[in-house]
Scaffold this active site. Structure first.
Site, PDB file in Angstrom:
ATOM      1  N   HIS A  45       0.845  -1.187   0.000  1.00 15.04           N
ATOM      2  CA  HIS A  45       0.000   0.000   0.000  1.00 15.04           C
ATOM      3  C   HIS A  45       0.877   1.233   0.000  1.00 15.04           C
ATOM      4  O   HIS A  45       1.946   1.224   0.609  1.00 15.04           O
ATOM      5  CB  HIS A  45      -0.911   0.012   1.236  1.00 15.04           C
ATOM      6  CG  HIS A  45      -2.052   0.952   1.098  1.00 15.04           C
ATOM      7  ND1 HIS A  45      -1.937   2.298   1.370  1.00 15.04           N
ATOM      8  CD2 HIS A  45      -3.319   0.748   0.678  1.00 15.04           C
ATOM      9  CE1 HIS A  45      -3.092   2.869   1.128  1.00 15.04           C
ATOM     10  NE2 HIS A  45      -3.956   1.964   0.703  1.00 15.04           N
ATOM     11  N   ASP A  52      -7.836  -5.522   0.007  1.00 18.88           N
ATOM     12  CA  ASP A  52      -8.330  -6.389  -1.069  1.00 18.88           C
ATOM     13  C   ASP A  52      -7.971  -7.860  -0.884  1.00 18.88           C
ATOM     14  O   ASP A  52      -8.456  -8.707  -1.636  1.00 18.88           O
ATOM     15  CB  ASP A  52      -7.762  -5.918  -2.420  1.00 18.88           C
ATOM     16  CG  ASP A  52      -8.326  -4.566  -2.823  1.00 18.88           C
ATOM     17  OD1 ASP A  52      -9.539  -4.396  -2.702  1.00 18.88           O
ATOM     18  OD2 ASP A  52      -7.554  -3.697  -3.246  1.00 18.88           O
TER      19      ASP A  52
HETATM   20  N1  CMC Z   1       4.175  -7.529  -4.735  1.00 19.64           N
HETATM   21  C1  CMC Z   1       5.525  -7.532  -4.851  1.00 19.64           C
HETATM   22  N2  CMC Z   1       6.291  -6.443  -4.649  1.00 19.64           N
HETATM   23  C2  CMC Z   1       5.669  -5.312  -4.317  1.00 19.64           C
HETATM   24  C3  CMC Z   1       4.269  -5.245  -4.160  1.00 19.64           C
HETATM   25  C4  CMC Z   1       3.531  -6.419  -4.380  1.00 19.64           C
HETATM   26  N3  CMC Z   1       2.185  -6.413  -4.249  1.00 19.64           N
HETATM   27  N4  CMC Z   1       3.916  -3.985  -3.837  1.00 19.64           N
HETATM   28  C5  CMC Z   1       5.053  -3.279  -3.782  1.00 19.64           C
HETATM   29  N5  CMC Z   1       6.108  -4.084  -4.058  1.00 19.64           N
HETATM   30  C6  CMC Z   1       7.534  -3.709  -4.049  1.00 19.64           C
HETATM   31  C7  CMC Z   1       7.904  -2.984  -5.342  1.00 19.64           C
HETATM   32  O1  CMC Z   1       8.364  -3.899  -6.319  1.00 19.64           O
HETATM   33  C8  CMC Z   1       8.983  -2.054  -4.872  1.00 19.64           C
HETATM   34  O2  CMC Z   1      10.171  -2.790  -4.719  1.00 19.64           O
HETATM   35  P1  CMC Z   1      11.599  -2.104  -5.086  1.00 19.64           P
HETATM   36  O3  CMC Z   1      11.766  -1.027  -4.065  1.00 19.64           O
HETATM   37  O4  CMC Z   1      12.578  -3.205  -4.993  1.00 19.64           O
HETATM   38  O5  CMC Z   1      11.450  -1.553  -6.485  1.00 19.64           O
HETATM   39  C9  CMC Z   1       8.525  -1.665  -3.457  1.00 19.64           C
HETATM   40  O6  CMC Z   1       7.700  -2.755  -3.013  1.00 19.64           O
HETATM   41  C10 CMC Z   1       7.712  -0.366  -3.398  1.00 19.64           C
HETATM   42  O7  CMC Z   1       6.661  -0.483  -4.340  1.00 19.64           O
HETATM   43  P2  CMC Z   1       6.020   0.765  -5.104  1.00 19.64           P
HETATM   44  O8  CMC Z   1       5.419   0.289  -6.371  1.00 19.64           O
HETATM   45  O9  CMC Z   1       7.030   1.880  -5.186  1.00 19.64           O
HETATM   46  O10 CMC Z   1       4.921   1.220  -4.068  1.00 19.64           O
HETATM   47  P3  CMC Z   1       3.671   2.112  -4.398  1.00 19.64           P
HETATM   48  O11 CMC Z   1       3.322   2.831  -3.158  1.00 19.64           O
HETATM   49  O12 CMC Z   1       3.921   2.962  -5.602  1.00 19.64           O
HETATM   50  O13 CMC Z   1       2.538   1.053  -4.801  1.00 19.64           O
HETATM   51  C11 CMC Z   1       0.698  -0.456  -4.674  1.00 19.64           C
HETATM   52  C12 CMC Z   1       1.476   0.688  -3.962  1.00 19.64           C
HETATM   53  C13 CMC Z   1      -0.555  -0.712  -3.886  1.00 19.64           C
HETATM   54  C14 CMC Z   1       0.318  -0.001  -6.077  1.00 19.64           C
HETATM   55  C15 CMC Z   1       1.599  -1.707  -4.718  1.00 19.64           C
HETATM   56  O14 CMC Z   1       1.919  -2.135  -3.422  1.00 19.64           O
HETATM   57  C16 CMC Z   1       0.965  -2.857  -5.500  1.00 19.64           C
HETATM   58  O15 CMC Z   1       1.121  -2.912  -6.731  1.00 19.64           O
HETATM   59  N6  CMC Z   1       0.219  -3.780  -4.825  1.00 19.64           N
HETATM   60  C17 CMC Z   1      -0.475  -4.847  -5.523  1.00 19.64           C
HETATM   61  C18 CMC Z   1      -1.837  -4.346  -6.004  1.00 19.64           C
HETATM   62  C19 CMC Z   1      -2.800  -4.147  -4.858  1.00 19.64           C
HETATM   63  O16 CMC Z   1      -2.984  -5.002  -4.009  1.00 19.64           O
HETATM   64  N7  CMC Z   1      -3.494  -2.994  -4.870  1.00 19.64           N
HETATM   65  C20 CMC Z   1      -4.498  -2.659  -3.874  1.00 19.64           C
HETATM   66  C21 CMC Z   1      -4.048  -1.543  -2.993  1.00 19.64           C
HETATM   67  S1  CMC Z   1      -5.076  -1.306  -1.533  1.00 19.64           S
HETATM   68  C22 CMC Z   1      -6.645  -0.850  -2.051  1.00 19.64           C
HETATM   69  C23 CMC Z   1      -6.716   0.222  -3.059  1.00 19.64           C
HETATM   70  O17 CMC Z   1      -6.130   1.281  -2.922  1.00 19.64           O
HETATM   71  O18 CMC Z   1      -7.402   0.006  -4.044  1.00 19.64           O
END
Ligand code: CMC
Length: 433
Positions: free
Chosen positions: A310, A367
């Site tokens: 998140h 989720d």
């Molecule tokens: N699986 C594997 N690695 C992950 C995940 C994941 N679900 N989420 C983040 N990471 C890793 C990412 O690869 C990165 O690693 P590195 O620093 O080595 O590059 C690090 O964690 C930080 O990730 P980010 O993409 O910079 O973080 P963000 O804040 O931009 O993204 C997110 C947040 C929710 C989009 C992401 O965690 C994600 O894609 N999660 C999976 C989709 C998901 O479950 N979404 C629902 C979110 S909650 C409800 C809502 O808002 O709708």
């Protein structure tokens, strides 16, 4: 909302010149450097991909503390609201920033009842979608079209906002249930005045002429809780889309329609569907968790573990905690054995004990377990994100309303840092290679 008074300032030195930037303190002690005059005074912009560091507005609606896993709507803990309130009560809270008294709640319920029908001409819209049309795209189209049938919002947006809010909260449920019935070729079931908000939705989804449906109170309670937990989450992607469209003067319906489209993506609300697809794939792969865990760790693989991570939370998502408990409870009460629940719990265990994920603060989010509850209620996977939209709607409306009352709000119009070609001489067609 008026900006809270500054209590300190930050010093910025650019090209040898020092600038004082006010520091704004929120009501929970959050600090924000006020850069609203930065460009005008310095000529500099700030680069902030994904707005990771930028507060787009001040807001009195929802408070999230991502370090401690705290979520409050209008000051009330999410745990208390989920335990003691109906979704309709929470919708009222978000829209009016106060819990309704009995009279206010009764009036709100009767307006929702009044507005539950959908203009009959709109029902024909459903006929023209292909059978496999995505439910979120149908929802977005239908909500956007409401303005043509209920145009009072365009005539006088501020005066008619409360009526339009009720209309929308009531009709979105009818639209969602109708689109499901149309997709499976069953006759539509109309809303009833004697059922609750959630009871009505379940009845419209599952009642059939050949097998009348009885709303089970446990199912109604579980759905109620899920909708409350989804009702708002400050400036997330879809809420920002709602505010963005609204900031240009767009009406409420088109702003909400934009929010629905933003929510549909798999990184946002679409994750609840993606989680189930992922758990099913793990199941079909003889529970080979490590295959998916390793894919998620692989920098060259775009795969992510849906339902984990998140932008704000650095600990367990408080909504996820409640949903996990509700999931256990409802499956036990309904005597449902879903193999995906065990898979989800095992996967959670693996992720929480893995150093790679721990370093990135990856915990289950809202989720991760919600889809297992929806499955137990009989809601098909393709409708999961629609359920999220039903829950999030009062939050979107409250944010739209707040924005329109905020004298400091400007049209959303970020800047960019241009990194393209410098000016070049035009090349006539015959000289191009
Ligand atoms: N699986 C594997 N690695 C992950 C995940 C994941 N679900 N989420 C983040 N990471 C890793 C990412 O690869 C990165 O690693 P590195 O620093 O080595 O590059 C690090 O964690 C930080 O990730 P980010 O993409 O910079 O973080 P963000 O804040 O931009 O993204 C997110 C947040 C929710 C989009 C992401 O965690 C994600 O894609 N999660 C999976 C989709 C998901 O479950 N979404 C629902 C979110 S909650 C409800 C809502 O808002 O709708």
């Amino acid at each position: 909302m008026p900006t809270p008074p500054s209590t300190a300032s930050a010093q910025l030195i650019l090209d040898g010149t020092s600038y004082e930037l006010p520091i704004i303190v929120g009501s929970e002690g959050e600090r924000s450097i006020d850069i609203r005059n930065l460009f005008n005074t310095t000529g500099y912009t700030v680069l902030d991909n994904g707005f990771k560091n930028s507060a787009a507005c001040t807001s009195t609606i929802t408070y999230v503390d991502g370090e401690r896993g705290v979520l409050r709507y209008c000051g009330y803990a999410i745990e208390d609201l989920a335990e003691h309130c109906s979704f309709v009560e929470v919708a009222y809270l978000l829209l009016h920033n106060k819990l309704p008294n009995q009279q206010e709640l009764d009036d709100f319920y009767s307006l929702l009842g009044e507005f539950a029908l959908l203009h009959e001409d709109m029902i024909h819209f459903f006929d023209h979608f292909p059978a496999a049309a995505a439910p979120m795209s149908i929802l977005s189209v239908m909500v956007n079209s409401l303005v043509n049938f209920y145009p009072e919002m365009s005539d006088n947006p501020r005066e008619n906002l409360d009526t339009t809010a009720c209309r929308l909260i009531s009709k979105i449920r009818t639209i969602a249930a109708f689109s499901y019935k149309m997709s499976i070729g069953e006759p539509l079931v109309y809303p009833r005045h004697d059922l609750s908000y959630c009871g009505n939705f379940l009845n419209m989804m599952f009642d059939r002429p050949v097998r009348p449906y009885t709303v089970q109170p446990e199912m109604e309670r579980a759905l109620n809780k899920l909708l409350i937990l989804h009702a708002d989450h400050e400036q997330n992607c879809s809420t920002s889309a709602v505010r963005l469209v609204g900031s240009s003067g767009g009406d409420l319906y088109s702003s909400i329609s934009a929010g629905i489209n933003a929510l549909a993506g798999p990184l946002h609300g679409g994750a609840n569907e993606a989680v189930i697809r992922m758990l099913e794939a793990i199941h079909a792969d003889n529970n080979d968790y490590m295959k998916y865990v390793n894919k998620a760790k692989d920098k060259n693989d775009p795969f992510r573990l849906s339902g984990f991570g998140h932008r704000i939370y650095r600990t367990y998502d408080p909504r996820g905690t409640i949903i996990r408990e509700t999931c256990d409870e409802i499956l036990r009460i309904l005597d449902v054995q879903d193999p995906l629940l065990e898979i989800a719990k095992d996967l959670e265990e693996i992720v929480l004990n893995d150093e790679h994920f721990a370093r990135r603060n990856l915990y289950p989010n809202v989720d991760f377990y919600s889809g297992i509850i929806y499955r137990a209620l009989g809601i098909p996977t393709t409708m999961f994100t629609v359920m999220f939209a039903l829950g999030r709607l009062p939050g979107w409306i409250a944010q739209w309303k707040e924005m329109h009352g905020d004298k400091e709000i400007k049209i959303y119009r970020p800047r960019q840092l241009y990194t393209g070609s410098p000016a070049r001489a035009f090349v006539p067609m015959e000289e191009r290679t």
